[in-house]
Design a protein around this motif. Structure first.
Motif, mmCIF file in Angstrom:
data_model
loop_
_atom_site.group_PDB
_atom_site.id
_atom_site.type_symbol
_atom_site.label_atom_id
_atom_site.label_comp_id
_atom_site.label_asym_id
_atom_site.label_seq_id
_atom_site.Cartn_x
_atom_site.Cartn_y
_atom_site.Cartn_z
ATOM 1 N N GLY A 117 21.404 -69.926 16.675
ATOM 2 C CA GLY A 117 20.290 -69.847 17.609
ATOM 3 C C GLY A 117 20.027 -71.109 18.403
ATOM 4 O O GLY A 117 19.103 -71.160 19.219
ATOM 5 N N SER A 118 20.818 -72.159 18.192
ATOM 6 C CA SER A 118 20.570 -73.435 18.874
ATOM 7 C C SER A 118 21.090 -73.409 20.308
ATOM 8 O O SER A 118 21.933 -72.593 20.672
ATOM 9 N N ILE A 119 20.548 -74.306 21.116
ATOM 10 C CA ILE A 119 20.985 -74.472 22.505
ATOM 11 C C ILE A 119 21.898 -75.691 22.586
ATOM 12 O O ILE A 119 21.524 -76.794 22.166
ATOM 13 N N ILE A 120 23.092 -75.487 23.122
ATOM 14 C CA ILE A 120 24.084 -76.563 23.276
ATOM 15 C C ILE A 120 24.378 -76.720 24.764
ATOM 16 O O ILE A 120 24.931 -75.813 25.400
ATOM 17 N N VAL A 121 23.980 -77.841 25.343
ATOM 18 C CA VAL A 121 24.272 -78.117 26.747
ATOM 19 C C VAL A 121 25.603 -78.860 26.822
ATOM 20 O O VAL A 121 25.809 -79.851 26.104
ATOM 21 N N ILE A 122 26.501 -78.380 27.654
ATOM 22 C CA ILE A 122 27.834 -78.970 27.787
ATOM 23 C C ILE A 122 28.024 -79.459 29.211
ATOM 24 O O ILE A 122 27.899 -78.680 30.164
ATOM 25 N N LYS A 123 28.299 -80.748 29.368
ATOM 26 C CA LYS A 123 28.649 -81.283 30.687
ATOM 27 C C LYS A 123 30.162 -81.163 30.855
ATOM 28 O O LYS A 123 30.928 -81.803 30.153
ATOM 29 N N ALA A 136 22.882 -83.057 33.499
ATOM 30 C CA ALA A 136 23.044 -82.444 32.182
ATOM 31 C C ALA A 136 22.035 -83.013 31.196
ATOM 32 O O ALA A 136 21.436 -82.276 30.396
ATOM 33 N N GLY A 137 21.825 -84.329 31.226
ATOM 34 C CA GLY A 137 20.866 -84.958 30.333
ATOM 35 C C GLY A 137 19.443 -84.485 30.596
ATOM 36 O O GLY A 137 18.687 -84.205 29.655
ATOM 37 N N ALA A 138 19.080 -84.387 31.869
ATOM 38 C CA ALA A 138 17.726 -83.958 32.228
ATOM 39 C C ALA A 138 17.482 -82.502 31.827
ATOM 40 O O ALA A 138 16.412 -82.156 31.302
ATOM 41 N N ILE A 139 18.477 -81.642 32.063
ATOM 42 C CA ILE A 139 18.334 -80.221 31.709
ATOM 43 C C ILE A 139 18.301 -80.049 30.195
ATOM 44 O O ILE A 139 17.523 -79.251 29.654
ATOM 45 N N ALA A 140 19.136 -80.803 29.476
ATOM 46 C CA ALA A 140 19.135 -80.739 28.014
ATOM 47 C C ALA A 140 17.779 -81.147 27.458
ATOM 48 O O ALA A 140 17.257 -80.517 26.527
ATOM 49 N N ARG A 152 22.012 -80.037 20.975
ATOM 50 C CA ARG A 152 23.100 -80.960 21.289
ATOM 51 C C ARG A 152 23.334 -81.014 22.801
ATOM 52 O O ARG A 152 23.179 -80.021 23.502
ATOM 53 N N LEU A 153 23.726 -82.197 23.248
ATOM 54 C CA LEU A 153 24.308 -82.372 24.575
ATOM 55 C C LEU A 153 25.710 -82.913 24.359
ATOM 56 O O LEU A 153 25.889 -83.974 23.756
ATOM 57 N N ALA A 194 20.668 -84.688 19.492
ATOM 58 C CA ALA A 194 21.815 -85.598 19.440
ATOM 59 C C ALA A 194 22.690 -85.369 20.664
ATOM 60 O O ALA A 194 22.755 -84.259 21.199
ATOM 61 N N VAL A 195 23.359 -86.436 21.077
ATOM 62 C CA VAL A 195 24.307 -86.381 22.196
ATOM 63 C C VAL A 195 25.664 -86.821 21.676
ATOM 64 O O VAL A 195 25.759 -87.812 20.938
ATOM 65 N N VAL A 196 26.711 -86.099 22.064
ATOM 66 C CA VAL A 196 28.063 -86.458 21.648
ATOM 67 C C VAL A 196 28.900 -86.756 22.890
ATOM 68 O O VAL A 196 29.003 -85.920 23.792
#
Length: 287
Positions: free
Chosen positions: A30-36, A192-196, A203-204, A259-261
């Motif tokens: 159920g988590s949201i993962i933003v991918i750049k 991407a950072g702002a939307i995350a 995660r971003l 967290a950001v990876v």
């Protein structure tokens, strides 16, 4: 006989990998993962198809991927065809009205829809939008003599959340709206950072062409705090093109991202390795 044994070993290994992935799937349920997504992952149809498969698999596992993409090489190609000169200051493209028109055409048109098509082709349900849609990203003009380059001022992620709730995979072009109707070109990592942060994402994932943040000896640092990132920057260990990426990571975690990876997007199945294995990929930065 030997071939049969090899097949059996491979099948057992595959089953073990799937079994080991279970706790990681449960953790990200159920988590949201933003991918750049950068241009390297779009360098060939094979690379794009591989990335799209990973994204669809994530959604199948009840993980909610949100894609924010760049497209610098494609923009450069179109500007060259149209004989429009291109200039960069500190890694950001100077964007006059003519340049922004081309940027919007390439990002919201060709690049965005090619990613949408690739994901849909793997069985996903992707929808392409830009940061201008529903005032997702309202920007102010960035400092410096950069023209129509924007910094996100407010982010209203309602439209993205609505797409997620409907089972869609949002694919977002990094363009922003100005208060006076301008169109702003926004750095892909920054967007991407702002939307995350606006989504309070779990995660971003910043897909780059390097393995992650490296120490003074050149080894990848797998886990860092915000304070460690700042110290490594002061010491000059984090330098050059890694500075804006780590700054994006710091802004994101301070804005609510868990967290950001920073990771090498050229590695096959990089996102799956990060999310669904104990090994991970790249450098994880936490608040």
């Amino acid at each position: 006989m030997e071939k049969s044994k090899a097949v059996k070993r491979d099948s057992i290994t595959t089953a073990k990998i799937l079994s080991d992935a279970l706790p990681h799937m449960q953790r990200h349920d159920g988590s949201i993962i933003v991918i750049k997504l950068g241009g390297h992952a779009m360098s060939s149809p094979e690379a794009m198809a591989s990335f799209a498969r990973d994204v669809v698999l994530m959604r199948q596992c009840n993980v909610n991927p949100v894609i924010v993409h760049g497209g610098g090489p494609m923009i450069n190609e179109m500007l060259k065809k149209l004989d429009i000169p291109s200039e960069f200051v500190n890694g950001k493209r100077v964007s006059d009205a003519a340049t922004v028109e081309v940027v919007e055409m390439v990002l919201s048109g060709k690049v965005n829809k090619s990613i949408v098509q690739a994901i849909n082709g793997q069985g996903g349900r992707a929808v392409g939008i830009s940061g201008k849609d529903a005032n997702l990203m309202v920007c102010t003009q960035a400092e410096g003599d950069l023209g129509l380059v924007g910094d996100p001022h407010t982010v209203d992620a309602t439209v993205v959340q609505s797409l997620i709730n409907d089972g869609m995979i949002p694919v977002i072009a990094p363009l922003g709206a100005g208060a006076n109707g301008e169109t702003f070109n926004v750095n892909g990592d920054t967007a991407a950072g702002a939307i995350a942060a606006g989504l309070h994402a779990d995660r971003l994932l910043l897909l780059t062409d390097v393995e992650g943040v490296k120490d003074a000896e050149g080894d990848v640092i797998t886990s860092l705090t915000a304070e460690q990132v700042e110290q490594l920057t002061r010491d000059g260990v984090i330098a050059g093109g890694m500075i804006p990426k780590t700054q994006t990571a710091l802004d994101a975690v301070r804005g609510g991202v868990k967290a950001v990876v920073i990771m090498n997007g050229q590695q096959e199945n990089a996102c799956l390795l990060e999310l669904f294995t104990t090994y991970g990929a790249g450098s994880m930065i936490r608040a």
